[in-house]
Write an enzyme that holds these catalytic residues in place. Structure first.
Site, PDB file in Angstrom:
ATOM      1  N   ARG A  95      72.717  32.339  44.962  1.00  0.00           N
ATOM      2  CA  ARG A  95      71.280  31.949  45.121  1.00  0.00           C
ATOM      3  C   ARG A  95      71.110  30.566  45.140  1.00  0.00           C
ATOM      4  NH1 ARG A  95      67.926  33.208  41.612  1.00  0.00           N
ATOM      5  NH2 ARG A  95      66.236  33.951  42.548  1.00  0.00           N
ATOM      6  N   ASP A 105      62.665  30.125  39.419  1.00  0.00           N
ATOM      7  CA  ASP A 105      63.234  31.301  38.720  1.00  0.00           C
ATOM      8  C   ASP A 105      62.868  31.445  37.461  1.00  0.00           C
ATOM      9  OD1 ASP A 105      64.711  32.071  40.928  1.00  0.00           O
ATOM     10  OD2 ASP A 105      66.643  31.363  40.140  1.00  0.00           O
ATOM     11  N   PRO A 124      85.402  40.393  28.905  1.00  0.00           N
ATOM     12  CA  PRO A 124      84.614  40.439  27.604  1.00  0.00           C
ATOM     13  C   PRO A 124      84.933  39.326  26.518  1.00  0.00           C
ATOM     14  CG  PRO A 124      85.836  42.412  27.601  1.00  0.00           C
ATOM     15  CD  PRO A 124      86.186  41.830  28.768  1.00  0.00           C
ATOM     16  N   GLU A 159      94.388  47.850  30.108  1.00  0.00           N
ATOM     17  CA  GLU A 159      93.935  47.307  28.941  1.00  0.00           C
ATOM     18  C   GLU A 159      94.226  45.672  29.073  1.00  0.00           C
ATOM     19  OE1 GLU A 159      93.132  48.606  26.146  1.00  0.00           O
ATOM     20  OE2 GLU A 159      92.793  50.352  27.396  1.00  0.00           O
TER      21      GLU A 159
HETATM   22  N1  ADE Z   1      85.544  43.405  32.091  1.00  0.00           N
HETATM   23  C1  ADE Z   1      85.212  44.414  31.116  1.00  0.00           C
HETATM   24  N2  ADE Z   1      84.212  43.944  30.500  1.00  0.00           N
HETATM   25  C2  ADE Z   1      83.590  42.882  31.030  1.00  0.00           C
HETATM   26  C3  ADE Z   1      82.460  42.059  30.819  1.00  0.00           C
HETATM   27  N3  ADE Z   1      81.496  42.437  29.596  1.00  0.00           N
HETATM   28  N4  ADE Z   1      82.297  40.983  31.557  1.00  0.00           N
HETATM   29  C4  ADE Z   1      83.218  40.458  32.213  1.00  0.00           C
HETATM   30  N5  ADE Z   1      84.221  41.304  32.658  1.00  0.00           N
HETATM   31  C5  ADE Z   1      84.651  42.340  32.028  1.00  0.00           C
END
Ligand code: ADE
Length: 242
Positions: free
Chosen positions: A154, A169, A89, A116
């Site tokens: 794709r 698309d 993230p 973690e």
């Molecule tokens: N791992 C945990 N959350 C994630 C996300 N939002 N995008 C990519 N990998 C992740």
């Protein structure tokens, strides 16, 4: 295109990707997919791959060595150093532009974390791209890697047939796609827009263009900045905004 996914859940990845259009492309040999089980590279007799974080704190951290050995088992045989995408993230947010760019690679390695996170030292050593699929936190990187593999595939030549072509698309040219209709002409009192029944291709194209513009303005106005608009488009949008 060959995908290599470094993961603690290889079955999840293989089972998730072997159906539909992606499965068909794998059977045809256009795509290769292997899931590499990081646990297999643990030197621990219990195949442990995680440990407590230095400095304290909640949760466990995936250790550097098994991740590195799993990476090496794939990358050692490659001529050039492949792009290694760490699913996190904390990365740049994935989009269509990145999907098109990555589809040009011959090999891609995805690294999926759990717990973690992963010891920073191995990330510094092997990762070329940190990528997120959106501003929310998943329990692991596998689903995120599968989302990316689907979207990238794709754009690999031959994966879609003409009818499925990625050229038209949503997000092509930063506009959302126009609405689609199929038979019957009237469904529960709702008719298909007359212009689509007219057989007049010029008018159909114009209507679809306008629907794309309208939909993008209503749902994703942020995209319009990057769209290629001509005078007629701009005039139509000005009319809508009034
Ligand atoms: N791992 C945990 N959350 C994630 C996300 N939002 N995008 C990519 N990998 C992740």
């Amino acid at each position: 295109m060959n995908y290599h996914v470094l993961t603690l859940f290889p079955d999840m990845v293989m089972q998730g990707m072997n159906t539909s259009i992606i499965g068909r492309a794998m059977e045809k040999g256009l795509l290769g997919l292997e899931a590499v089980d990081i646990r297999e590279f643990s030197k621990n007799k219990h195949k442990k791959v995680d440990d407590y974080p230095y400095g304290g704190g909640a949760g466990l951290v995936m250790q550097a060595e098994p991740v590195y050995l799993a990476y090496e088992s794939i990358a050692a045989g490659m001529e050039k150093k492949p792009r290694v995408i760490y699913m996190t993230p904390q990365g740049q947010v994935f989009n269509q532009k990145l999907a098109v760019e990555l589809a040009k690679e011959e090999e891609l390695i995805f690294l999926c974390g759990h717990y973690e996170g992963i010891d920073e030292r191995v990330l510094e050593e092997i990762v070329t791209d940190n990528v997120s699929i959106g501003d929310y936190v998943l329990t692991g990187g596998e689903l995120a890697a599968m989302v990316m593999i689907d979207a990238i595939s794709r754009h690999v030549p031959g994966v879609l047939n003409n009818e499925e072509s990625a050229q038209f698309d949503s997000f092509h040219d930063n506009l959302l796609e126009y609405p689609q209709y199929s038979r019957p002409e009237e469904w529960r009192g709702k008719r298909v827009p007359e212009v689509l029944l007219s057989g007049h291709h010029g008018k159909v194209d114009e209507w679809r263009r306008q629907q794309s513009l309208k939909r993008t303005l209503e749902r994703r106005p942020d995209l319009l900045e990057g769209a290629k608009l001509d005078k007629k488009d701009e005039e139509f949008l000005r009319g809508l905004k009034k």
